[in-house]
Motif scaffolding. Structure first.
Motif: not given
Length: 544
Positions: A410-421, A439-445
Motif C-alpha cells: 500500500a506504500r508503492t509510489p504514485m503514478p503520475w504519467q503512465a508513459d513516463a519513466v 501505472i495504468a491508473r496514472a494521474v495524466d490518464r
C-alpha cells in the motif's frame, strides 16, 4: 425525483473551526514524488504537486513522518524530532512546502510520535549510559527477574518480547514495536515538557495540526504487571502479541492528563487540529476518552474500516452509531485506507466489479459524519501491489512473511504519467515497484477522462464541501440490512439522504416521502429508488 446536474451550494457556517468536517489528504513522503532521482519521494516533490492536491477539493494535507531517522520503521523511529531527514530535504524545504500549501488554501498537519523514539536518538544514547544520568528515567528501564528473564510477559506488536537487554545499563528496556524503538517514559514530567517543546517547534513553523501516532501506547503500568491471556476468538493469531489482553503495557489512566497539556498548547496557537491514532480491542472507549469535552483532542482516528476484510451496511452503521451527535462526545475521523493497511479495493472487492465499487466507496466516504481522510492514490483507485520477498522493506512484513499482507503493497509510489519513466515518480530506481496495474491508473490518464474515478472523487468532495449537512450535520441510519445502507444527514434544516447498494445484485429502497427529493449525485445504475449493483445516490430534501 428531479435530477440536478449541478451541485447546489448551501452557505456554510463560518463560526466553526476549519477542521470540523474537513477532508484531509494523507501523503506518504517516500512514495509521493521524487525530485532528485534517488528513488525516494521528498518534500520538494510534495510541494511540486500541491496544486494537484488542492484541485481535489480537500481542506488539508497530513504528511507522514519526514524527521531524521535511521528508517528502521520508515520514520516512525525518530532520531531528531526537530530535523528533516536528508533523504526528504531540509527544514527550508519544509518551510517552503508550508508556504505553498497555505497559498493554495491547504492546512498542513504532520505526525508526532510521542510513544517512542529511535534508539539513535540523543535522549536514548544518554539514558542508556547509566542509571544516574540526567535522562536515566526518560525511557522505560527495569531489572531482570532473578533468573534473568524480562520484567514482564509483554509482547511487541512486531513480534517477540517487548523487552530488550542492554548491557550498559544492566537492565531491560521496553519497546512496544521494534527493539530499535525504545519506549519513552511519558509518565515523567520532564519527558512531557520535552515533547511539548517539540510540538511548539513545529507550530512556530506554521503547522496547523498533528496526528498523534500510537497515542494509547504512550504510558505503561509502572508496576509492570503481566498481561492476562486473551480468550480465543477464532481469529488467526500470527504474533505473540495476539495472545494477550493489553491491559498493562498500554492505555494507562494518566494519558488523558497529558492530552490536556497538548490541547492547551495547541489552543494557544488558534484552530490547531489534533487527532489521535488509537488501535486495539479497546479503541472505541479510548477514542471517546481522548476526545471528551473541550480540553482534550479534537478527534480520534479509528481502525473500523482499515483492517476490515469486507465492508457492509452493518459495519458502517455501527461506526456511525458509535459517534452520536451528543454533547461531550468527540468528533470522529474516518479512513478506508492508509499507509499501514492493505488497499481497500484489494480487500473489499473482486477485480471484475472494482470500477463500480470504487465510485460507490468514494461517495460513501464523503457521506460519513466526521472528518474524512483520503490516502494518496485512493482517488485513482490504486490497488495493493504484490511485492516479492526480496523487495520487501517493511520490517513487520519481513518478520511475519507470508502470513500478513505487506504494508509495502500500500506504500508503492504514485503514478503520475503512465508513459513516463517510472510513471513520472522518479528518474531513478524507485524504492518500491509501482505495479503495472497502478501505472495504468496514472494521474495524466485520469485527468484526460471526465468519467474517471479522479473526476468522480472531485465531484464527491465538492458536494461534501457545498452542503453543511454532509460536512458537519447529524447522521441517522435509516436502513442497514442486506446490502442496503441509507443515511440521513441534517444541518440547519438542510436534509440530505444518502443511499448505497453495497452489493453486486440489484436492490430497492425508498424513503417514506419518496417524491420529495432532488438528486445531487448518483453512481451506477439507479432508476428512481431501484439500485443496480454498487449503485448509490445522494439527494436533497426539496424545500416546501
Amino acid at each position: 425525483m428531479n435530477e440536478q446536474p449541478a451541485i447546489s451550494a448551501v452557505p456554510a457556517s463560518t463560526d466553526l473551526p476549519w477542521w470540523k468536517g474537513a477532508a484531509i489528504y494523507q501523503i506518504y513522503p517516500r512514495s509521493f514524488l521524487d525530485s532528485n532521482g534517488d528513488g525516494i519521494g521528498d518534500l520538494p516533490g510534495i510541494a511540486a504537486k500541491l496544486d494537484y492536491v488542492a484541485s481535489l477539493g480537500v481542506d488539508a494535507i497530513w504528511i507522514s513522518p519526514f524527521f531524521t531517522s535511521p528508517m528502521a520503521d520508515f520514520g516512525y523511529d525518530v532520531a531528531d524530532y526537530r530535523g528533516v531527514d536528508p533523504i526528504f530535504g531540509t527544514l527550508s524545504d519544509f518551510d517552503a512546502l508550508v508556504r505553498r500549501a497555505h497559498e493554495l488554501g491547504l492546512k498542513v498537519t504532520i505526525d508526532q510520535v510521542y510513544a517512542h523514539t529511535s534508539d539513535r536518538h540523543a535522549w536514548f544514547a544518554e539514558s542508556r549510559e547509566s542509571r544516574t544520568n540526567g535522562r536515566a528515567d526518560w525511557y522505560v528501564w527495569a531489572d531482570a527477574k532473578p533468573e534473568g528473564a524480562p520484567p514482564s510477559n509483554w509482547q511487541s506488536v512486531f513480534g517477540g518480547p517487548a523487552w530488550t537487554w542492554d548491557a550498559r545499563r544492566g537492565q531491560y528496556y521496553l519497546h512496544n514495536f521494534l527493539s530499535a524503538q525504545p519506549q519513552l517514559n511519558v509518565h515523567e514530567p520532564a519527558v512531557q515538557d520535552a515533547l511539548l517543546d517539540v510540538a511548539r517547534f513545529w507550530l512556530d513553523r506554521g503547522v496547523d495540526g498533528f496526528r498523534l501516532d500510537a497515542l494509547n501506547f504512550a504510558m505503561h503500568d509502572p508496576l509492570l504487571r503481566d498481561n492476562p491471556p486473551a480468550p480465543d476468538d477464532g481469529k488467526p493469531r500470527t504474533r505473540p502479541f495476539d495472545f494477550q489482553l493489553h491491559t498493562y503495557n498500554q492505555s494507562h489512566a494518566d494519558i488523558p492528563a497529558f492530552i490536556e497539556r497538548i490541547r492547551a498548547l495547541c489552543d494557544g496557537y488558534g484552530a490547531v487540529f489534533t487527532v489521535a491514532e488509537v488501535g486495539g480491542a479497546d479503541a472505541d472507549r479510548e477514542m471517546k476518552l481522548f476526545t471528551a469535552g473541550e480540553r482534550r483532542l479534537n478527534s480520534a482516528y479509528g481502525f473500523d474500516f482499515l483492517y476490515a476484510d469486507r465492508i457492509g451496511p452493518a459495519l458502517v452503521a455501527r461506526a456511525i452509531d458509535n459517534w452520536p451527535d451528543e454533547p461531550g462526545t468527540g468528533w470522529p475521523s474516518w479512513a478506508f485506507e492508509n499507509h499501514d493497511a492493505p488497499r481497500a479495493l484489494s480487500r473489499w472487492i473482486d477485480a471484475a466489479d472494482r470500477d463500480a465499487f470504487a465510485r460507490m466507496k468514494a461517495l460513501l466516504l464523503g457521506a460519513l459524519r466526521g472528518n474524512v481522510i483520503l490516502y494518496q492514490g485512493e482517488e485513482l483507485g490504486l490497488t495493493q501491489v504484490d511485492i516479492p520477498f526480496d523487495r520487501l522493506q517493511d520490517p513487520e512484513a519481513i518478520a511475519n512473511w507470508p502470513l500478513t499482507l505487506s504494508r509495502d503493497g500500500a506504500r508503492t509510489p504514485m503514478p503520475w504519467q503512465a508513459d513516463a519513466v517510472q510513471a513520472g515518480f522518479t528518474a531513478g530506481e524507485p524504492w518500491l515497484p509501482l505495479g503495472d496495474e497502478n501505472i495504468a491508473r496514472a494521474v495524466d490518464r485520469q485527468e484526460a477522462d471526465p468519467d474517471s474515478l479522479l473526476a468522480w472523487t472531485r465531484k464527491v468532495l465538492a458536494l461534501r464541501r457545498a452542503h453543511p449537512a454532509l460536512r458537519i450535520g447529524s447522521a441517522k441510519v435509516l436502513e442497514a440490512s442486506g446490502n442496503v445502507l441509507a443515511i440521513e444527514r441534517e444541518a440547519d434544516g438542510d436534509r440530505i439522504l444518502c443511499v448505497f447498494n453495497i452489493g453486486p445484485a440489484g436492490a430497492r429502497w425508498e424513503p417514506a416521502d419518496a417524491q420529495g427529493w432532488d438528486v445531487l449525485l448518483e453512481t451506477g445504475s439507479v432508476t428512481g429508488w431501484s439500485f443496480g449493483g454498487y449503485g448509490a445516490l445522494v439527494a436533497r430534501r426539496r424545500a416546501g
